[in-house]
Design a protein around this motif. Structure first.
Motif, PDB file in Angstrom:
ATOM      1  N   PRO A   1       0.797  -1.230   0.000  1.00 34.56           N
ATOM      2  CA  PRO A   1       0.000   0.000   0.000  1.00 34.56           C
ATOM      3  C   PRO A   1       0.829   1.279   0.000  1.00 34.56           C
ATOM      4  N   SER A   2       2.101   1.190   0.457  1.00 34.16           N
ATOM      5  CA  SER A   2       2.949   2.390   0.505  1.00 34.16           C
ATOM      6  C   SER A   2       3.188   2.981  -0.877  1.00 34.16           C
ATOM      7  N   VAL A   3       2.983   2.192  -1.928  1.00 38.79           N
ATOM      8  CA  VAL A   3       3.170   2.706  -3.283  1.00 38.79           C
ATOM      9  C   VAL A   3       2.217   3.860  -3.564  1.00 38.79           C
ATOM     10  N   PHE A   4       1.080   3.887  -2.886  1.00 36.78           N
ATOM     11  CA  PHE A   4       0.100   4.944  -3.121  1.00 36.78           C
ATOM     12  C   PHE A   4       0.555   6.286  -2.559  1.00 36.78           C
ATOM     13  N   ILE A   5       1.472   6.272  -1.581  1.00 36.46           N
ATOM     14  CA  ILE A   5       1.996   7.534  -1.062  1.00 36.46           C
ATOM     15  C   ILE A   5       2.726   8.274  -2.181  1.00 36.46           C
ATOM     16  N   LEU A   6       3.619   7.555  -2.862  1.00 36.50           N
ATOM     17  CA  LEU A   6       4.358   8.156  -3.971  1.00 36.50           C
ATOM     18  C   LEU A   6       3.421   8.522  -5.121  1.00 36.50           C
ATOM     19  N   PHE A   7       2.436   7.672  -5.363  1.00 36.04           N
ATOM     20  CA  PHE A   7       1.505   7.920  -6.465  1.00 36.04           C
ATOM     21  C   PHE A   7       0.704   9.204  -6.229  1.00 36.04           C
ATOM     22  N   ILE A   8       0.188   9.393  -5.013  1.00 37.46           N
ATOM     23  CA  ILE A   8      -0.590  10.592  -4.695  1.00 37.46           C
ATOM     24  C   ILE A   8       0.282  11.838  -4.775  1.00 37.46           C
ATOM     25  N   LEU A   9       1.498  11.758  -4.233  1.00 38.65           N
ATOM     26  CA  LEU A   9       2.419  12.898  -4.295  1.00 38.65           C
ATOM     27  C   LEU A   9       2.753  13.246  -5.743  1.00 38.65           C
TER      28      LEU A   9
ATOM     29  N   TRP B   1      -6.249  13.744   3.792  1.00 40.01           N
ATOM     30  CA  TRP B   1      -7.016  12.954   2.820  1.00 40.01           C
ATOM     31  C   TRP B   1      -6.323  11.627   2.529  1.00 40.01           C
ATOM     32  N   SER B   2      -4.988  11.650   2.489  1.00 38.60           N
ATOM     33  CA  SER B   2      -4.233  10.405   2.272  1.00 38.60           C
ATOM     34  C   SER B   2      -4.407   9.458   3.451  1.00 38.60           C
ATOM     35  N   ILE B   3      -4.394  10.014   4.657  1.00 40.33           N
ATOM     36  CA  ILE B   3      -4.615   9.184   5.852  1.00 40.33           C
ATOM     37  C   ILE B   3      -5.999   8.555   5.794  1.00 40.33           C
ATOM     38  N   LEU B   4      -7.002   9.353   5.414  1.00 39.08           N
ATOM     39  CA  LEU B   4      -8.365   8.825   5.275  1.00 39.08           C
ATOM     40  C   LEU B   4      -8.389   7.687   4.260  1.00 39.08           C
ATOM     41  N   PHE B   5      -7.678   7.851   3.144  1.00 41.49           N
ATOM     42  CA  PHE B   5      -7.624   6.825   2.100  1.00 41.49           C
ATOM     43  C   PHE B   5      -7.056   5.517   2.651  1.00 41.49           C
ATOM     44  N   PHE B   6      -5.939   5.600   3.360  1.00 46.41           N
ATOM     45  CA  PHE B   6      -5.317   4.388   3.891  1.00 46.41           C
ATOM     46  C   PHE B   6      -6.171   3.736   4.973  1.00 46.41           C
ATOM     47  N   VAL B   7      -6.786   4.552   5.825  1.00 46.60           N
ATOM     48  CA  VAL B   7      -7.652   4.005   6.875  1.00 46.60           C
ATOM     49  C   VAL B   7      -8.874   3.341   6.255  1.00 46.60           C
ATOM     50  N   TRP B   8      -9.498   4.015   5.299  1.00 46.31           N
ATOM     51  CA  TRP B   8     -10.729   3.523   4.671  1.00 46.31           C
ATOM     52  C   TRP B   8     -10.480   2.239   3.872  1.00 46.31           C
ATOM     53  N   VAL B   9      -9.434   2.261   3.059  1.00 50.09           N
ATOM     54  CA  VAL B   9      -9.191   1.153   2.120  1.00 50.09           C
ATOM     55  C   VAL B   9      -8.454  -0.011   2.772  1.00 50.09           C
ATOM     56  N   PHE B  10      -7.355   0.300   3.457  1.00 46.36           N
ATOM     57  CA  PHE B  10      -6.471  -0.769   3.916  1.00 46.36           C
ATOM     58  C   PHE B  10      -6.642  -1.142   5.389  1.00 46.36           C
ATOM     59  N   LEU B  11      -7.032  -0.197   6.248  1.00 46.36           N
ATOM     60  CA  LEU B  11      -7.222  -0.524   7.658  1.00 46.36           C
ATOM     61  C   LEU B  11      -8.620  -1.081   7.916  1.00 46.36           C
ATOM     62  N   LEU B  12      -9.645  -0.370   7.378  1.00 48.27           N
ATOM     63  CA  LEU B  12     -11.027  -0.816   7.571  1.00 48.27           C
ATOM     64  C   LEU B  12     -11.472  -1.801   6.491  1.00 48.27           C
ATOM     65  N   GLY B  13     -10.762  -1.824   5.372  1.00 42.65           N
ATOM     66  CA  GLY B  13     -11.124  -2.741   4.285  1.00 42.65           C
ATOM     67  C   GLY B  13     -12.425  -2.386   3.602  1.00 42.65           C
TER      68      GLY B  13
END
Length: 533
Positions: A408-416, A508-520
């Motif tokens: 999932p860390s690949v999305f950090i670079l992708f969003i930036l 917004w990135s934190i929300l994305f990771f929480v929504w998609v990868f933490l909460l599924g």
């Protein structure tokens, strides 16, 4: 005394930081000015793809197809070769496909159809009255949140937020004894930095999903991406982004601006007495609201019951149903009918001619978009025909896996990366048309679904709009802000908006990771998180 000394000591550092920041902004502006017009850019890119395919095709560049044997579109030899368009067959394909590339480009028809309905609501005055009602009925304590929130949902109506809400927000703050630039900044942040968030599906949803689907077809020719695939995430994002925008306004931007000095204004300002919707407009809003509820109730009958006629005919599910596939038609209906009801009640529309005129005006303003789509469609088609996107995706996916960036860390670079690219290429559709054919297949090959990739893109594409001089409405906002500060320059405006970009991209990135990868949680109805061939 000590406080004064501290201020004196800090001043050189502040000036140095200011100088570095100004040079950075000047570099961004210079780089952005080097880019040609988006239409010219896509034309040049199309020519570049043809030339590049000829060179790579001459050297027989190919990669191993990562798809399993027997997969649709996979060659028997298991290789993906670059197809040259610099050949007799290539020229024939370009000439014969020029028109169908354009007419078959998914975002074209969907955006135009959705806009026909939105145009009725806009030109009847419904959207303007609804936004004024939302803002004017808010108490002082929630007015900041209401303005940012109204800015976000105004995106459904295209430029209405820029033209109507932003100057209105400055007037509201001025009338409340607050700094008008803080109101302008709050509205600008909602309209532009919160661009992709919304409670309802708008014209941007079918536009982006069409580009995403075309890019996904490079890996999976049968993959479908509907306009609704990011709705869950964008719905919850509306409230999170509005909250962040209100906090930045009240905790950072407004304190930095200080108390408004009337002498700073470039025009003589009067204490504004805001015009809330009149009794006639309120009555029209109520009737429009009732018609909206009635339309939604009728639509609900087609999808809520287990035997609903617009559910999937085979599975009986909502996912993949005619309702979701035809969502653009329902966007058209849910804006057009309440828009006309409002117009009749408010006296702004009387008959079918007024509806036709409203639609015609909006279509007339779409000339540049249609021109842009023609060249963008050729670029996307050429990119697909040559297999360049697929080859690049396979190579890129292998590189990401080699360096360990397949989680999932690949999305950090992708969003930036999307946020940085957006500084120079402000159009959401133009940027996604260029980057989607590269990154959608690439991230699909390391296991992520196009729906999630698109949701991440929308974060990066939105947050830097407010600090990009290349954004089409930046000059308009600069002119509006200069009314309240006569010596205001571009750097001042960017510095005022930069905190929004910084907080939004982080939150917004934190929300994305929480929504998609933490909460599924899925990003939209029937949307997958992981791609499985």
């Amino acid at each position: 005394m000590s406080s004064d000394n501290a201020n004196v000591e800090n001043r050189p550092q502040e000036q140095s930081q200011s100088g570095l920041f100004s040079r950075f902004l000047a570099t961004v502006e210079w780089l952005g000015n080097l880019l040609p017009h988006p239409v010219t850019l896509f034309a040049l890119l199309s020519v570049f793809i043809v030339l590049l395919s000829g060179i790579l095709g001459y050297f027989d560049i190919a990669v191993a197809d990562p798809r399993p044997e027997g997969a649709k579109g996979r060659d028997a030899d298991g290789m993906i070769e670059v197809i040259s368009l610099m050949s007799a067959e290539g020229l024939q394909r370009i000439v014969t496909g020029l028109v169908t590339n354009f007419t078959g480009f998914a975002p074209l028809g969907t955006v135009l159809v959705a806009l026909l309905g939105v145009s009725v609501a806009e030109h009847s005055g419904l959207l303007s009255a609804a936004m004024r009602s939302l803002v004017m009925n808010a108490s002082k304590r929630v007015v900041t949140f209401a303005i940012v929130f109204a800015g976000i949902i105004s995106n459904t109506a295209s430029e209405l937020g820029y033209v109507v809400l932003i100057p209105l927000a400055a007037m509201i703050f001025h009338s409340l004894g607050r700094h008008p630039l803080a109101g302008l900044a709050a509205a600008f942040a909602g309209v532009s930095a919160g661009y992709s968030a919304n409670l309802l599906l708008g014209t941007v949803d079918p536009l982006l999903s069409g580009i995403t689907e075309a890019a996904a077809h490079m890996i999976d020719p049968d993959y479908a991406v509907g306009p609704e695939v990011n709705w869950y995430f964008m719905f919850i994002s509306t409230f999170v982004v509005a909250t962040m925008g209100a906090l930045v306004t009240e905790k950072i931007v407004e304190p930095r601006l200080g108390k408004f000095d009337e002498s700073d204004a470039s025009v003589e300002l009067e204490k504004q007495s805001m015009e809330a919707p009149s009794d006639k407009e309120k009555r029209a809003l109520k009737l429009a609201g009732l018609s909206f509820v009635a339309v939604c109730a009728v639509l609900a009958l087609t999808i809520v019951p287990e035997n609903g006629i617009l559910r999937h005919p085979e599975t009986g599910e909502v996912a993949g149903s005619p309702f979701l596939k035809g969502i653009v038609a329902f966007i058209f209906i849910t804006f057009a009918i309440p828009g006309f009801v409002y117009g009749r009640a408010a006296g702004t529309m009387k008959n079918d001619r007024d509806i036709i005129n409203a639609m015609s005006k909006s279509m007339g303003a779409m000339g540049l978009y249609i021109t842009l789509v023609f060249f963008a469609a050729q670029f996307v088609a050429f990119f697909k025909w040559t297999n360049l996107g697929t080859v690049l995706a396979v190579k890129g996916a292998a590189l990401l896996q080699a360096v360990g960036l397949d989680g999932p860390s690949v999305f950090i670079l992708f969003i930036l990366m999307c946020g940085i690219v957006n500084l120079s290429l402000g159009s959401a559709s133009a940027q996604w048309a260029v980057t989607a054919p590269i990154f959608v297949p690439m991230l699909m090959l390391i296991g992520y679904a196009p729906e999630v990739i698109q949701a991440a893109y929308r974060i990066g594409d939105s947050v830097t709009n407010v600090i990009s001089p290349m954004m089409s409405y930046f000059g308009l906002i600069l002119a509006m802000a200069a009314r309240y500060k006569k010596d205001l320059g571009m750097g001042t405006l960017i510095a005022m908006m930069l905190p929004y970009s910084m907080v939004f991209i982080l939150g917004w990135s934190i929300l994305f990771f929480v929504w998609v990868f933490l909460l599924g949680m899925p990003v939209g109805p029937g949307a997958a998180t992981y791609y499985q061939p």
